[in-house]
Design a protein around this motif. Sequence first.
Motif, PDB file in Angstrom:
ATOM      1  N   CYS A 180       0.626  -1.327  -0.036  1.00 37.64           N
ATOM      2  CA  CYS A 180       0.037  -0.023   0.053  1.00 37.64           C
ATOM      3  C   CYS A 180       0.906   1.085   0.134  1.00 37.64           C
ATOM      4  CB  CYS A 180      -0.990  -0.057   1.107  1.00 37.64           C
ATOM      5  SG  CYS A 180      -2.262   1.284   1.177  1.00 37.64           S
ATOM      6  N   THR A 181       1.795   1.469   0.763  1.00 38.91           N
ATOM      7  CA  THR A 181       2.585   2.643   0.859  1.00 38.91           C
ATOM      8  C   THR A 181       3.742   2.504  -0.004  1.00 38.91           C
ATOM      9  OG1 THR A 181       4.323   1.642   2.411  1.00 38.91           O
ATOM     10  CG2 THR A 181       2.449   2.548   3.626  1.00 38.91           C
ATOM     11  N   CYS A 189      -1.325   4.860   4.517  1.00 37.70           N
ATOM     12  CA  CYS A 189      -2.478   3.988   4.304  1.00 37.70           C
ATOM     13  C   CYS A 189      -3.216   3.599   5.538  1.00 37.70           C
ATOM     14  CB  CYS A 189      -1.898   2.390   3.689  1.00 37.70           C
ATOM     15  SG  CYS A 189      -1.273   2.883   2.198  1.00 37.70           S
ATOM     16  N   ARG A 220      -6.375   1.280   6.874  1.00 35.45           N
ATOM     17  CA  ARG A 220      -7.627   0.238   6.349  1.00 35.45           C
ATOM     18  C   ARG A 220      -8.845   1.121   6.945  1.00 35.45           C
ATOM     19  NH1 ARG A 220      -8.131  -3.469   2.371  1.00 35.45           N
ATOM     20  NH2 ARG A 220      -9.661  -5.064   3.157  1.00 35.45           N
ATOM     21  N   TRP A 238      -9.157   1.004   1.249  1.00 38.62           N
ATOM     22  CA  TRP A 238      -7.785   1.886   1.810  1.00 38.62           C
ATOM     23  C   TRP A 238      -8.074   3.266   1.792  1.00 38.62           C
ATOM     24  CZ3 TRP A 238      -4.232  -0.807   4.508  1.00 38.62           C
ATOM     25  CH2 TRP A 238      -4.143  -2.328   4.425  1.00 38.62           C
ATOM     26  N   ARG A 258      -5.782   6.430   1.387  1.00 41.11           N
ATOM     27  CA  ARG A 258      -4.434   6.688   1.178  1.00 41.11           C
ATOM     28  C   ARG A 258      -4.288   8.116   1.199  1.00 41.11           C
ATOM     29  NH1 ARG A 258      -1.136   3.413  -2.232  1.00 41.11           N
ATOM     30  NH2 ARG A 258      -1.709   4.974  -3.825  1.00 41.11           N
TER      31      ARG A 258
END
Length: 189
Positions: free
Chosen positions: A101-102, A116, A118, A123, A125
Amino acid sequence: MTGNARALLPLVLLSALLAACGADKPDKEAGTAETAAGLDAAARGWGVAPDLVYVTEVSGFTVFPASVGVYEDDMFVAAYRSDKARFGLFVDRDTLTAENCTEQPLGEVTDEQVTCERDGEAWYRTAGASQEYAVPRDGVVVRLIADVDKVDRAVLRKAAEAVHRPDDAELAALLSDSAGTDARLSLTS
């Protein structure tokens, strides 16, 4: 999709796209078998796979039909706007996990750290002045991207929660001004 392609996502150019007149949102109708055939034909016209075509709905926002189409040869794109704000909906074949994610750029922001969080099935971001709700769905990721200072996070979250495949009326709204256009040209013109 490569990180380089994601890094080129033109949020700045989205503003120019949305300067023209918008269309009224039609009433929502129940989907039919015609939707699948119409969606398949529309997707072919835009140069995207039908499984990449998604829509959303948020009170006060309507799709900007001239923005609908293909971007970077394999991504579906549509812009939504209200009187005061706008956000982009981008769909690609990608995966988003806690592990990556990052590492994935958020739109065109490449030099800022991506954070990020949840949030339900999605997600949330952020990077620099950009924010995104990324919704993994059936082998694709639907990304709703906006400026942090122009679209409230709650609005973007509602858009993420409402992501779905278009019905007949929504498909007609996507096609109303965009039939035969190429979003790659619209995004760069």
